[in-house]
Design a protein around this motif. Sequence first.
Motif, short mmCIF file in Angstrom:
data_model
loop_
_atom_site.label_atom_id
_atom_site.label_comp_id
_atom_site.label_asym_id
_atom_site.label_seq_id
_atom_site.Cartn_x
_atom_site.Cartn_y
_atom_site.Cartn_z
N ALA A 81 3.21 29.09 27.72
CA ALA A 81 2.91 28.61 26.37
C ALA A 81 1.67 29.27 25.81
O ALA A 81 0.59 29.19 26.42
N PRO A 82 1.77 29.93 24.65
CA PRO A 82 0.58 30.53 24.02
C PRO A 82 -0.25 29.45 23.34
O PRO A 82 0.20 28.31 23.18
N LYS A 83 -1.44 29.80 22.91
CA LYS A 83 -2.32 28.81 22.28
C LYS A 83 -1.69 28.21 21.02
O LYS A 83 -1.81 27.02 20.76
N MET A 96 8.32 29.87 26.87
CA MET A 96 7.74 30.12 25.56
C MET A 96 7.11 31.51 25.46
O MET A 96 6.36 31.78 24.53
N ASP A 97 7.39 32.38 26.43
CA ASP A 97 6.83 33.73 26.40
C ASP A 97 7.25 34.44 25.11
O ASP A 97 8.42 34.39 24.71
N ASN A 98 6.28 35.07 24.45
CA ASN A 98 6.51 35.79 23.17
C ASN A 98 6.88 34.85 22.02
O ASN A 98 7.44 35.30 21.01
N PHE A 108 12.94 30.25 24.83
CA PHE A 108 12.79 29.77 23.46
C PHE A 108 12.51 30.87 22.46
O PHE A 108 12.95 30.82 21.31
N ALA A 109 11.77 31.89 22.88
CA ALA A 109 11.44 32.98 21.95
C ALA A 109 12.68 33.75 21.53
O ALA A 109 12.65 34.50 20.55
#
Length: 416
Positions: free
Chosen positions: A196-198, A156-158, A104-105
């Motif tokens: 997934a980041p916050k 969803m990395d980055n 996704f990034a």
Amino acid sequence: MSKGVLKAPVLQDDEKFALMKFRRSVSDILKPEHDDHFLLRWLRARQFNVENAEKMLRESLKWREKWGVDDLDEWEPPVVFEKYKPYGTTGFDKDGSVVIIIPFAGIDIWGLLHSASKNDIIKNTIRILEKFMKLAYEQSKMYGPEARKFVVIFDMDNFVMKQYAYRPAAELVINVVQMYSNNYPEILKYCYIINAPKIFSFGFNIVKKFLDEYTLSKICIYKHNRNKWLPAIFERIEPRYLPKYYGGELTDNDGNPKCLEKICWGGKIPKEYYISEEDSYNNTSTYKITTIKKGSKLKLYFDVEDSGVFLKWDFKTELYDIKFGVRALNVKTGEKFNEVDLKRVASHESEETGFITCQPNYRYTVIFDNSYSYFKSKKLTYSVVVSLPLEKLEKSANKIEEKILDQNENECEESK
């Protein structure tokens, strides 16, 4: 993968009755491939309410006709999609369902919206979905009805939330989610959102308002913890169908663990693909709201002196459609012609976007025509802009990039 037979679905007596009633009520629009499994998708999406399911299906078939869905194989999308739209499939799960991977990034939403019209982005998304739907249907002939559903891995990395603070980007995401929800019910088998980041939870809380309970029940979100999400994925997908980059066994012929032969990873779109330009991510000043009274028109005039200029529009109306067209006048010869034929558009159902390449020394007239309506005024939200010439666009794009890089550096310093 174990091959299976396409078995009749197991239903309760009231569900069997609803299915029989639904088939009768939509018999005039059914095609040979519309079997019980197809009809049950719409019934389940509407909790077996036959009337609501019929309304949903009929509206979806109208939507398919409007977008020319059945003819999209003949449509040649902008080349930017092929090179920078991140997605791919690496095989199938243990039940024969298609596995789709989306880094996704890698989506440069700002670049996409400046390299193609919004309609083309949506059309290309439909085209991809339809391609996977056809593949899944063929799989179901060998592995059973569950193979008609997709397994999706969102990496969803980055992921950076900043891009989606840009209003057209946020609107595009919501439009795509609504399009999916209204026209592709019950096709998701399982969705893994990994790394997934916050900040992702903030964006997801907005998107999930547009998803039904069935779809939400199939989504599982994992943080940056491979020890958690990799075993969950391996429960459904054999390691030979998962890229080595994610902990599986699959590589390209040259050993690349990212499987570039099967997955497009996207990335920042070069400025030479751009067809339009705006000053910043948060620029919304080009949008205006007006009411076109019954029996009247709104005309906007644009004089173009330079080559390499684009006229871009984006508009929507409330409750009712409107006529839209673009006329061109050669200011030297007096020659007139229609760049975009004046016709009614369903801008109350979805936003209408597009652009044309302008010629120097022409006057362009953009027309919103409500003269055919004797009783109803139309509320119109619109943005119609002429881009800078290409050489000025290049300089402006460089300034935008420098500004974004400065912001990123500031954020990094603050996080230390």
